[in-house]
Design a protein around this motif. Structure first.
Motif, PDB file in Angstrom:
ATOM      1  N   ASP A  65       0.799  -1.220   0.000  1.00  0.00           N
ATOM      2  CA  ASP A  65       0.000   0.000   0.000  1.00  0.00           C
ATOM      3  C   ASP A  65       0.833   1.272   0.000  1.00  0.00           C
ATOM      4  O   ASP A  65       0.469   2.252  -0.660  1.00  0.00           O
ATOM      5  N   ALA A  66       1.927   1.285   0.731  1.00  0.00           N
ATOM      6  CA  ALA A  66       2.721   2.522   0.806  1.00  0.00           C
ATOM      7  C   ALA A  66       3.230   2.932  -0.570  1.00  0.00           C
ATOM      8  O   ALA A  66       3.153   4.104  -0.958  1.00  0.00           O
ATOM      9  N   GLU A  67       3.746   1.973  -1.333  1.00  0.00           N
ATOM     10  CA  GLU A  67       4.252   2.277  -2.675  1.00  0.00           C
ATOM     11  C   GLU A  67       3.104   2.599  -3.625  1.00  0.00           C
ATOM     12  O   GLU A  67       3.205   3.506  -4.464  1.00  0.00           O
ATOM     13  N   ARG A  68       2.013   1.865  -3.494  1.00  0.00           N
ATOM     14  CA  ARG A  68       0.850   2.107  -4.360  1.00  0.00           C
ATOM     15  C   ARG A  68       0.321   3.524  -4.157  1.00  0.00           C
ATOM     16  O   ARG A  68       0.034   4.244  -5.126  1.00  0.00           O
ATOM     17  N   LEU A  69       0.199   3.955  -2.909  1.00  0.00           N
ATOM     18  CA  LEU A  69      -0.299   5.301  -2.625  1.00  0.00           C
ATOM     19  C   LEU A  69       0.681   6.363  -3.109  1.00  0.00           C
ATOM     20  O   LEU A  69       0.279   7.416  -3.621  1.00  0.00           O
ATOM     21  N   ARG A  70       1.975   6.100  -2.965  1.00  0.00           N
ATOM     22  CA  ARG A  70       2.973   7.047  -3.460  1.00  0.00           C
ATOM     23  C   ARG A  70       2.816   7.247  -4.965  1.00  0.00           C
ATOM     24  O   ARG A  70       2.842   8.373  -5.471  1.00  0.00           O
ATOM     25  N   ARG A  71       2.646   6.146  -5.686  1.00  0.00           N
ATOM     26  CA  ARG A  71       2.476   6.235  -7.136  1.00  0.00           C
ATOM     27  C   ARG A  71       1.185   6.963  -7.512  1.00  0.00           C
ATOM     28  O   ARG A  71       1.154   7.746  -8.466  1.00  0.00           O
ATOM     29  N   LEU A  72       0.118   6.690  -6.768  1.00  0.00           N
ATOM     30  CA  LEU A  72      -1.160   7.337  -7.055  1.00  0.00           C
ATOM     31  C   LEU A  72      -1.069   8.843  -6.898  1.00  0.00           C
ATOM     32  O   LEU A  72      -1.545   9.599  -7.743  1.00  0.00           O
ATOM     33  N   VAL A  73      -0.491   9.272  -5.790  1.00  0.00           N
ATOM     34  CA  VAL A  73      -0.351  10.705  -5.544  1.00  0.00           C
ATOM     35  C   VAL A  73       0.480  11.341  -6.657  1.00  0.00           C
ATOM     36  O   VAL A  73       0.116  12.399  -7.196  1.00  0.00           O
ATOM     37  N   ALA A  74       1.571  10.699  -7.024  1.00  0.00           N
ATOM     38  CA  ALA A  74       2.424  11.234  -8.087  1.00  0.00           C
ATOM     39  C   ALA A  74       1.666  11.329  -9.409  1.00  0.00           C
ATOM     40  O   ALA A  74       1.812  12.313 -10.157  1.00  0.00           O
ATOM     41  N   ARG A  75       0.866  10.322  -9.703  1.00  0.00           N
ATOM     42  CA  ARG A  75       0.106  10.330 -10.963  1.00  0.00           C
ATOM     43  C   ARG A  75      -0.933  11.447 -10.975  1.00  0.00           C
ATOM     44  O   ARG A  75      -1.047  12.197 -11.961  1.00  0.00           O
ATOM     45  N   HIS A  76      -1.702  11.579  -9.899  1.00  0.00           N
ATOM     46  CA  HIS A  76      -2.707  12.640  -9.840  1.00  0.00           C
ATOM     47  C   HIS A  76      -2.045  14.018  -9.948  1.00  0.00           C
ATOM     48  O   HIS A  76      -2.558  14.908 -10.631  1.00  0.00           O
ATOM     49  N   HIS A  77      -0.921  14.161  -9.290  1.00  0.00           N
ATOM     50  CA  HIS A  77      -0.212  15.454  -9.323  1.00  0.00           C
ATOM     51  C   HIS A  77       0.307  15.738 -10.733  1.00  0.00           C
ATOM     52  O   HIS A  77       0.198  16.862 -11.238  1.00  0.00           O
ATOM     53  N   ALA A  78       0.847  14.707 -11.388  1.00  0.00           N
ATOM     54  CA  ALA A  78       1.387  14.880 -12.739  1.00  0.00           C
ATOM     55  C   ALA A  78       0.305  15.283 -13.734  1.00  0.00           C
ATOM     56  O   ALA A  78       0.593  15.990 -14.713  1.00  0.00           O
ATOM     57  N   PHE A  79      -0.933  14.852 -13.481  1.00  0.00           N
ATOM     58  CA  PHE A  79      -2.014  15.185 -14.416  1.00  0.00           C
ATOM     59  C   PHE A  79      -2.862  16.363 -13.942  1.00  0.00           C
ATOM     60  O   PHE A  79      -4.007  16.515 -14.356  1.00  0.00           O
ATOM     61  N   GLY A  80      -2.269  17.193 -13.080  1.00  0.00           N
ATOM     62  CA  GLY A  80      -2.877  18.492 -12.838  1.00  0.00           C
ATOM     63  C   GLY A  80      -3.439  18.778 -11.460  1.00  0.00           C
ATOM     64  O   GLY A  80      -3.776  19.929 -11.169  1.00  0.00           O
ATOM     65  N   LYS A  81      -3.571  17.785 -10.599  1.00  0.00           N
ATOM     66  CA  LYS A  81      -4.092  18.061  -9.266  1.00  0.00           C
ATOM     67  C   LYS A  81      -2.988  18.691  -8.395  1.00  0.00           C
ATOM     68  O   LYS A  81      -1.867  18.184  -8.375  1.00  0.00           O
ATOM     69  N   PRO A  82      -3.295  19.763  -7.688  1.00  0.00           N
ATOM     70  CA  PRO A  82      -2.329  20.258  -6.702  1.00  0.00           C
ATOM     71  C   PRO A  82      -1.998  19.142  -5.711  1.00  0.00           C
ATOM     72  O   PRO A  82      -2.836  18.280  -5.436  1.00  0.00           O
ATOM     73  N   LEU A  83      -0.794  19.151  -5.187  1.00  0.00           N
ATOM     74  CA  LEU A  83      -0.344  18.045  -4.342  1.00  0.00           C
ATOM     75  C   LEU A  83      -1.288  17.749  -3.176  1.00  0.00           C
ATOM     76  O   LEU A  83      -1.619  16.568  -2.945  1.00  0.00           O
ATOM     77  N   PRO A  84      -1.791  18.749  -2.433  1.00  0.00           N
ATOM     78  CA  PRO A  84      -2.719  18.425  -1.343  1.00  0.00           C
ATOM     79  C   PRO A  84      -3.990  17.727  -1.838  1.00  0.00           C
ATOM     80  O   PRO A  84      -4.497  16.802  -1.201  1.00  0.00           O
ATOM     81  N   ASP A  85      -4.499  18.166  -2.996  1.00  0.00           N
ATOM     82  CA  ASP A  85      -5.694  17.536  -3.560  1.00  0.00           C
ATOM     83  C   ASP A  85      -5.390  16.109  -4.018  1.00  0.00           C
ATOM     84  O   ASP A  85      -6.230  15.210  -3.879  1.00  0.00           O
ATOM     85  N   ALA A  86      -4.206  15.912  -4.593  1.00  0.00           N
ATOM     86  CA  ALA A  86      -3.809  14.568  -5.028  1.00  0.00           C
ATOM     87  C   ALA A  86      -3.735  13.618  -3.842  1.00  0.00           C
ATOM     88  O   ALA A  86      -4.181  12.470  -3.917  1.00  0.00           O
ATOM     89  N   GLU A  87      -3.189  14.089  -2.730  1.00  0.00           N
ATOM     90  CA  GLU A  87      -3.092  13.250  -1.526  1.00  0.00           C
ATOM     91  C   GLU A  87      -4.471  12.947  -0.960  1.00  0.00           C
ATOM     92  O   GLU A  87      -4.742  11.807  -0.545  1.00  0.00           O
ATOM     93  N   THR A  88      -5.357  13.931  -0.962  1.00  0.00           N
ATOM     94  CA  THR A  88      -6.712  13.732  -0.444  1.00  0.00           C
ATOM     95  C   THR A  88      -7.479  12.734  -1.292  1.00  0.00           C
ATOM     96  O   THR A  88      -8.168  11.845  -0.768  1.00  0.00           O
ATOM     97  N   TRP A  89      -7.353  12.838  -2.621  1.00  0.00           N
ATOM     98  CA  TRP A  89      -8.068  11.936  -3.520  1.00  0.00           C
ATOM     99  C   TRP A  89      -7.553  10.501  -3.367  1.00  0.00           C
ATOM    100  O   TRP A  89      -8.333   9.553  -3.297  1.00  0.00           O
ATOM    101  N   ALA A  90      -6.237  10.344  -3.285  1.00  0.00           N
ATOM    102  CA  ALA A  90      -5.653   9.003  -3.162  1.00  0.00           C
ATOM    103  C   ALA A  90      -6.052   8.331  -1.859  1.00  0.00           C
ATOM    104  O   ALA A  90      -6.318   7.120  -1.821  1.00  0.00           O
ATOM    105  N   ALA A  91      -6.091   9.112  -0.787  1.00  0.00           N
ATOM    106  CA  ALA A  91      -6.417   8.552   0.529  1.00  0.00           C
ATOM    107  C   ALA A  91      -7.915   8.436   0.751  1.00  0.00           C
ATOM    108  O   ALA A  91      -8.354   7.713   1.662  1.00  0.00           O
TER     109      ALA A  91
END
Length: 212
Positions: free
Chosen positions: A162-188
């Motif tokens: 899960d730790a690696e999966r969540l890290r990748r998810l946050v990075a992907r959401h951020h790369a496609f335009g979500k601000p980092l806090p929003d990317a973390e909120t969406w992934a979690a």
């Protein structure tokens, strides 16, 4: 089970060989939670198998459009199991399973992350003996998902800590335009709720694999 790309490609090649003998495409499903690496593995298998052997048809091409989700009040849950056209996906998988290798091509939608929308006829399914379909909900026992599953030769469940999966998810959401806090909120939040549902389908897979 920990398997390399080569080992997984060898298993996929056996399915492609069966299709070549029967003259009809074989379908390999790859499922698992968001961020597990499904699309990356599908692409790696396609490359390893060589040109003309496999094509990838993503389940994500059956996302409901943003306009439909907004009309239904589901835009903030995009990616949940009920935000897909499961009947449309099952119908396409049915057509692919019956597709003769020497028949005219079929066309499948694809999902474009840069616009967060599905695009019609974005993928051509031609004479490739193996069709790899990847997505979150291939083993869900409700709706039209079982009909799609019934036409697949095998479904593999891709596992990742899960730790690696969540890290990748946050990075992907951020790369496609979500601000980092929003990317973390969406992934979690939304993604994690979906992951918990998908985890309940793990036992129905033909192969559970940690890809290395």
């Amino acid at each position: 089970m920990r398997l390399t790309t080569r080992e997984l490609a060898d298993r996929a090649a056996e399915l492609a060989a069966e299709a070549s003998r029967t003259g009809r495409a074989r379908i390999l499903g790859i499922t698992g939670p968001p961020g597990a690496g499904k699309s990356t593995l599908a692409a790696a298998l396609t490359e390893a198998l060589g040109a003309g052997t496999a094509v990838v048809v993503g389940m994500d091409g059956f996302h409901l459009s943003n306009a439909v989700l907004e009309a239904r009040g589901s835009r903030d849950r995009k990616g949940a199991v009920d935000t897909f056209d499961d009947a449309g996906y099952a119908a396409l998988i049915d057509r692919i399973a019956d597709h003769a290798l020497d028949a005219p091509p079929l066309y499948a939608p694809e999902f474009r992350r840069e616009i967060e929308e599905p695009v019609a006829a974005g993928t051509v399914v031609g004479a490739e003996p193996l069709v790899i379909t990847e997505g979150n909900y291939l083993l869900v026992p409700d709706g039209a998902w079982p009909a799609a599953r019934s036409r697949m030769a095998e479904v593999w469940y891709l596992d990742l800590p899960d730790a690696e999966r969540l890290r990748r998810l946050v990075a992907r959401h951020h790369a496609f335009g979500k601000p980092l806090p929003d990317a973390e909120t969406w992934a979690a939040g939304s993604d994690q709720r979906n992951a918990e549902l998908i985890a309940t389908t793990r036992g129905a897979a033909d192969l559970v694999v940690e890809w290395v």
